[in-house]
Design a protein around this motif. Structure first.
Motif, PDB file in Angstrom:
ATOM      1  N   UNK A  51       5.764  22.559  42.893  1.00  0.00           N
ATOM      2  CA  UNK A  51       5.555  21.510  41.911  1.00  0.00           C
ATOM      3  C   UNK A  51       6.646  21.384  40.866  1.00  0.00           C
ATOM      4  N   UNK A  52       7.660  22.241  40.912  1.00  0.00           N
ATOM      5  CA  UNK A  52       8.739  22.190  39.928  1.00  0.00           C
ATOM      6  C   UNK A  52      10.028  21.702  40.570  1.00  0.00           C
ATOM      7  N   UNK A  53      10.771  20.882  39.838  1.00  0.00           N
ATOM      8  CA  UNK A  53      12.105  20.473  40.272  1.00  0.00           C
ATOM      9  C   UNK A  53      13.176  21.382  39.695  1.00  0.00           C
ATOM     10  N   UNK A  54      12.903  21.936  38.520  1.00  0.00           N
ATOM     11  CA  UNK A  54      13.857  22.818  37.870  1.00  0.00           C
ATOM     12  C   UNK A  54      13.117  23.971  37.213  1.00  0.00           C
ATOM     13  N   UNK A  55      13.848  25.030  36.962  1.00  0.00           N
ATOM     14  CA  UNK A  55      13.356  26.146  36.163  1.00  0.00           C
ATOM     15  C   UNK A  55      14.264  26.252  34.948  1.00  0.00           C
ATOM     16  N   UNK A  56      13.671  26.358  33.777  1.00  0.00           N
ATOM     17  CA  UNK A  56      14.451  26.485  32.553  1.00  0.00           C
ATOM     18  C   UNK A  56      14.424  27.935  32.097  1.00  0.00           C
ATOM     19  N   UNK A  57      15.612  28.505  31.952  1.00  0.00           N
ATOM     20  CA  UNK A  57      15.762  29.850  31.407  1.00  0.00           C
ATOM     21  C   UNK A  57      16.344  29.701  30.004  1.00  0.00           C
ATOM     22  N   UNK A  58      15.588  30.138  29.030  1.00  0.00           N
ATOM     23  CA  UNK A  58      15.960  29.971  27.626  1.00  0.00           C
ATOM     24  C   UNK A  58      16.122  31.352  27.003  1.00  0.00           C
ATOM     25  N   UNK A  59      17.341  31.665  26.582  1.00  0.00           N
ATOM     26  CA  UNK A  59      17.611  32.928  25.907  1.00  0.00           C
ATOM     27  C   UNK A  59      17.770  32.677  24.412  1.00  0.00           C
ATOM     28  N   UNK A 112      20.048  44.830  22.538  1.00  0.00           N
ATOM     29  CA  UNK A 112      21.396  45.234  22.892  1.00  0.00           C
ATOM     30  C   UNK A 112      22.224  45.494  21.654  1.00  0.00           C
ATOM     31  N   UNK A 113      23.522  45.756  21.818  1.00  0.00           N
ATOM     32  CA  UNK A 113      24.377  46.076  20.673  1.00  0.00           C
ATOM     33  C   UNK A 113      24.408  44.986  19.603  1.00  0.00           C
ATOM     34  N   UNK A 114      24.246  43.727  20.009  1.00  0.00           N
ATOM     35  CA  UNK A 114      24.304  42.639  19.031  1.00  0.00           C
ATOM     36  C   UNK A 114      22.952  42.343  18.403  1.00  0.00           C
ATOM     37  N   UNK A 115      21.891  42.976  18.904  1.00  0.00           N
ATOM     38  CA  UNK A 115      20.571  42.749  18.343  1.00  0.00           C
ATOM     39  C   UNK A 115      19.544  42.411  19.403  1.00  0.00           C
ATOM     40  N   UNK A 116      18.321  42.100  18.991  1.00  0.00           N
ATOM     41  CA  UNK A 116      17.265  41.778  19.952  1.00  0.00           C
ATOM     42  C   UNK A 116      17.397  40.350  20.473  1.00  0.00           C
ATOM     43  N   UNK A 117      16.930  40.142  21.707  1.00  0.00           N
ATOM     44  CA  UNK A 117      16.841  38.786  22.230  1.00  0.00           C
ATOM     45  C   UNK A 117      15.725  38.707  23.250  1.00  0.00           C
ATOM     46  N   UNK A 118      15.339  37.486  23.570  1.00  0.00           N
ATOM     47  CA  UNK A 118      14.230  37.229  24.480  1.00  0.00           C
ATOM     48  C   UNK A 118      14.696  36.255  25.552  1.00  0.00           C
ATOM     49  N   UNK A 119      14.350  36.551  26.800  1.00  0.00           N
ATOM     50  CA  UNK A 119      14.589  35.627  27.909  1.00  0.00           C
ATOM     51  C   UNK A 119      13.254  34.965  28.236  1.00  0.00           C
ATOM     52  N   UNK A 120      13.203  33.650  28.060  1.00  0.00           N
ATOM     53  CA  UNK A 120      11.980  32.896  28.312  1.00  0.00           C
ATOM     54  C   UNK A 120      12.150  32.027  29.554  1.00  0.00           C
ATOM     55  N   UNK A 121      11.036  31.790  30.253  1.00  0.00           N
ATOM     56  CA  UNK A 121      11.025  30.942  31.442  1.00  0.00           C
ATOM     57  C   UNK A 121      10.066  29.774  31.193  1.00  0.00           C
ATOM     58  N   UNK A 122      10.562  28.547  31.437  1.00  0.00           N
ATOM     59  CA  UNK A 122       9.792  27.332  31.183  1.00  0.00           C
ATOM     60  C   UNK A 122       9.808  26.435  32.414  1.00  0.00           C
ATOM     61  N   UNK A 123       8.811  25.554  32.497  1.00  0.00           N
ATOM     62  CA  UNK A 123       8.712  24.637  33.631  1.00  0.00           C
ATOM     63  C   UNK A 123       9.709  23.485  33.551  1.00  0.00           C
ATOM     64  N   UNK A 124      10.127  23.108  32.344  1.00  0.00           N
ATOM     65  CA  UNK A 124      11.068  21.998  32.198  1.00  0.00           C
ATOM     66  C   UNK A 124      11.648  22.005  30.794  1.00  0.00           C
ATOM     67  N   UNK A 125      12.779  21.315  30.636  1.00  0.00           N
ATOM     68  CA  UNK A 125      13.346  21.166  29.297  1.00  0.00           C
ATOM     69  C   UNK A 125      12.423  20.326  28.416  1.00  0.00           C
ATOM     70  N   UNK A 126      11.710  19.365  29.013  1.00  0.00           N
ATOM     71  CA  UNK A 126      10.795  18.545  28.225  1.00  0.00           C
ATOM     72  C   UNK A 126       9.713  19.400  27.581  1.00  0.00           C
ATOM     73  N   UNK A 127       9.164  20.352  28.331  1.00  0.00           N
ATOM     74  CA  UNK A 127       8.164  21.258  27.759  1.00  0.00           C
ATOM     75  C   UNK A 127       8.771  22.076  26.618  1.00  0.00           C
ATOM     76  N   UNK A 128       9.965  22.591  26.831  1.00  0.00           N
ATOM     77  CA  UNK A 128      10.620  23.418  25.812  1.00  0.00           C
ATOM     78  C   UNK A 128      10.872  22.626  24.541  1.00  0.00           C
TER      79      UNK A 128
END
Length: 206
Positions: A51-59, A112-128
């Motif tokens: 059901x998805x055309x793309x996967x959005x990876x947001x760091x 990491x050395x530069x600080x904390x971060x989060x990798x998020x996964x979304x169904x689309x850029x529109x949702x994000x």
């Protein structure tokens, strides 16, 4: 934290060779005894993204430039766990048929050395983008508070993000010996051989 950067990421990998650890299906079938094979955790890839055309990876992450001022970077540090908890509750409610689908699939927190971060996964850029603008939820108030603090104390703490909108047939994953992290943790996993013997073969599948 208004999303301002977006680019497509096409992951291109070389063909796996018989010695390549990504070429796992043939190794599983030919090496070791039957008992060893039975005990070995399976090699996996992510489940189909139906059901998805793309996967959005947001760091998204933060850099602390004045560690002696927790009053300045502390609110930024604590804002993300609140957002992730909120998104997790919304996802669970939608799966129960009790709420709106915000399009959030899941996230992994790292440091990491530069600080904390989060990798998020979304169904689309529109949702994000929609979540980023929703004033009734946690993100927009936190973003406004950060901007106020940044104007008063420039340079104390920085934030960054990267957005990758990836066609679902241009994603290749491998999780050896039963590892279930990243995308597989968010959407489930299937045997790696179901998509192909090599990384290049798997890259063209959905």
């Amino acid at each position: 934290m208004e999303v301002t950067i977006s680019r497509e990421a096409h992951v291109m990998l070389h063909d796996a060779t018989p010695q390549d650890p990504l070429d796992a299906s043939s190794r599983d079938a030919s090496s070791g005894s039957a008992a060893d094979s039975a005990r070995r955790p399976p090699n996996l890839t992510h489940a189909p993204l139906d059901g998805l055309d793309e996967l959005v990876v947001f760091q998204i992450g933060m850099t602390v430039r004045k560690p002696w001022r927790p009053d300045l970077w502390g609110p930024v540090f604590t804002a993300m766990p609140r957002m992730l908890a909120e998104l997790g509750r919304a996802k669970a409610a939608h799966e129960r048929g009790e709420g709106k689908d915000l399009g959030f699939l899941g996230a992994e927190a790292m440091i990491g050395p530069s600080g904390p971060w989060v990798v998020q996964y979304w169904k689309s850029t529109e949702h994000l983008y929609e979540y980023a603008r929703m004033g009734s939820l946690a993100h927009l108030p936190a973003w406004k508070a950060f901007n106020v603090a940044a104007r008063k104390h420039p340079g104390a703490v920085g934030i960054w993000h990267e957005t990758y909108a990836v066609p679902v047939d241009r994603i290749e994953t491998f999780y050896g010996n039963g590892a279930a992290v990243g995308l597989a943790k968010m959407v489930g996993a299937v045997p790696v051989a179901s998509r192909g013997r090599t990384a290049r073969q798997r890259l063209g599948t959905r």
